[in-house]
Design a protein around this motif. Structure first.
Motif, PDB file in Angstrom:
ATOM      1  N   SER A   1      12.427  -0.106  -9.396  1.00  0.00           N
ATOM      2  CA  SER A   1      12.578  -1.489  -9.315  1.00  0.00           C
ATOM      3  C   SER A   1      13.404  -2.171 -10.431  1.00  0.00           C
ATOM      4  O   SER A   1      14.008  -3.096  -9.907  1.00  0.00           O
ATOM      5  CB  SER A   1      11.048  -2.263  -9.056  1.00  0.00           C
ATOM      6  OG  SER A   1      10.196  -1.885 -10.240  1.00  0.00           O
TER       7      SER A   1
ATOM      8  N   HIS B   1       9.410  -8.530  -6.312  1.00  0.00           N
ATOM      9  CA  HIS B   1       7.826  -8.560  -5.953  1.00  0.00           C
ATOM     10  C   HIS B   1       7.420  -9.945  -5.151  1.00  0.00           C
ATOM     11  O   HIS B   1       6.658  -9.883  -4.523  1.00  0.00           O
ATOM     12  CB  HIS B   1       7.083  -8.326  -7.129  1.00  0.00           C
ATOM     13  CG  HIS B   1       7.268  -6.907  -7.666  1.00  0.00           C
ATOM     14  ND1 HIS B   1       6.974  -5.715  -7.024  1.00  0.00           N
ATOM     15  CD2 HIS B   1       7.829  -6.328  -8.620  1.00  0.00           C
ATOM     16  CE1 HIS B   1       7.050  -4.719  -7.440  1.00  0.00           C
ATOM     17  NE2 HIS B   1       7.832  -4.809  -8.543  1.00  0.00           N
TER      18      HIS B   1
ATOM     19  N   THR C   1       6.142  -6.840  -0.615  1.00  0.00           N
ATOM     20  CA  THR C   1       4.981  -6.343  -0.909  1.00  0.00           C
ATOM     21  C   THR C   1       4.597  -5.477  -2.305  1.00  0.00           C
ATOM     22  O   THR C   1       4.321  -5.514  -3.211  1.00  0.00           O
ATOM     23  CB  THR C   1       4.075  -5.804   0.252  1.00  0.00           C
ATOM     24  OG1 THR C   1       4.169  -6.782   1.352  1.00  0.00           O
ATOM     25  CG2 THR C   1       2.601  -5.521  -0.309  1.00  0.00           C
ATOM     26  N   ASP C   2       5.458  -4.565  -2.425  1.00  0.00           N
ATOM     27  CA  ASP C   2       5.577  -3.475  -3.300  1.00  0.00           C
ATOM     28  C   ASP C   2       7.025  -2.822  -3.214  1.00  0.00           C
ATOM     29  O   ASP C   2       7.878  -3.046  -2.237  1.00  0.00           O
ATOM     30  CB  ASP C   2       4.546  -2.462  -3.222  1.00  0.00           C
ATOM     31  CG  ASP C   2       4.420  -1.572  -1.894  1.00  0.00           C
ATOM     32  OD1 ASP C   2       5.328  -1.613  -1.304  1.00  0.00           O
ATOM     33  OD2 ASP C   2       3.180  -1.270  -1.516  1.00  0.00           O
TER      34      ASP C   2
ATOM     35  N   ASP D   1       7.764   0.316  -2.324  1.00  0.00           N
ATOM     36  CA  ASP D   1       8.015   1.059  -0.985  1.00  0.00           C
ATOM     37  C   ASP D   1       8.446   0.070   0.014  1.00  0.00           C
ATOM     38  O   ASP D   1       9.206   0.576   1.131  1.00  0.00           O
ATOM     39  CB  ASP D   1       6.758   1.985  -0.770  1.00  0.00           C
ATOM     40  CG  ASP D   1       6.957   3.228  -1.649  1.00  0.00           C
ATOM     41  OD1 ASP D   1       7.981   3.892  -1.854  1.00  0.00           O
ATOM     42  OD2 ASP D   1       5.942   3.344  -2.513  1.00  0.00           O
ATOM     43  N   ASP D   2       7.711  -1.228   0.125  1.00  0.00           N
ATOM     44  CA  ASP D   2       8.095  -2.081   1.120  1.00  0.00           C
ATOM     45  C   ASP D   2       9.603  -2.561   0.916  1.00  0.00           C
ATOM     46  O   ASP D   2      10.017  -2.497   2.096  1.00  0.00           O
ATOM     47  CB  ASP D   2       7.039  -3.263   1.204  1.00  0.00           C
ATOM     48  CG  ASP D   2       7.391  -4.456   2.017  1.00  0.00           C
ATOM     49  OD1 ASP D   2       7.459  -4.194   3.189  1.00  0.00           O
ATOM     50  OD2 ASP D   2       7.472  -5.774   1.717  1.00  0.00           O
TER      51      ASP D   2
END
Length: 198
Positions: free
Chosen positions: A32, A47, A51-52, A54-55
């Motif tokens: 990220s 963010h 959501t995170d 991986d999202d």
């Protein structure tokens, strides 16, 4: 980027940054922080929209899948025109000369990402599965025009072409294969079933 400054099309900006990192440094470098640094924005921006991480990655892959699906329609509509070998070579090049090879590496290395992508692609490797469907649809359309033999097994030919295309483009250090190399592989795979005149 200073707070309070609006970023236009932030999702697309983050996707483009992620693709640049993938192409330059490979899947292991994609974090990220690497994405937001490449995009020139604060880490919190990612963010706020996902959501995170991986999202974010799942949406990145889905974004590329949509592009393959759009490419599919264009390829299918071209059936009956041009040279079959050239159409197939062009389609494989369009898929794999982009970030797709690096995305496949990312998908296969991240279990959580693969699990999230299973919702849209229940079997196979996401992105490769859609590319295979694109090639299979085109070959089927060409069968209707009589340019691919009616007895040709599209279910075998399509993944063979996609697998060969993936392997041709997978070596990031040697550079992409030439048009002749891609066309040569396609010609070899479909030689027994192509019915167009020279």
């Amino acid at each position: 980027m200073p707070t309070g400054v609006a970023i236009r099309d932030v999702r697309e900006q983050l996707f483009a940054a992620a693709e640049r990192v993938l192409l330059r440094d490979g899947p292991s470098a994609l974090t990220s922080r690497a994405v937001t640094t490449e995009a020139g924005c604060a880490k919190g921006v990612l963010h706020r929209h996902f959501t995170d991480f991986d999202d974010f990655l799942a949406e990145l892959v889905r974004n590329r899948i949509v592009r393959v699906q759009l490419q599919s329609h264009e390829l299918w509509e071209s059936a009956g025109t041009g040279r079959v070998t050239a159409r197939l070579a062009g389609a494989l090049t369009e898929v794999f000369q982009t970030v797709a090879v690096a995305l496949v590496g990312l998908i296969t290395s991240r279990d959580v990402l693969r699990a999230r992508l299973r919702e849209g692609t229940p079997s196979g490797v996401p992105l490769l599965t859609e590319a295979t469907a694109m090639i299979a649809g085109y070959l089927t359309a060409e069968q209707e025009y009589g340019r691919i033999a009616a007895e040709a097994d599209v279910r075998v030919l399509a993944p063979t072409l996609v697998g060969a295309g993936h392997l041709l483009f997978a070596d990031r250090h040697s550079g992409p294969p030439s048009e002749e190399e891609v066309a040569g592989v396609v010609s070899t795979v479909i030689a027994a079933v192509v019915r167009e005149r020279s």
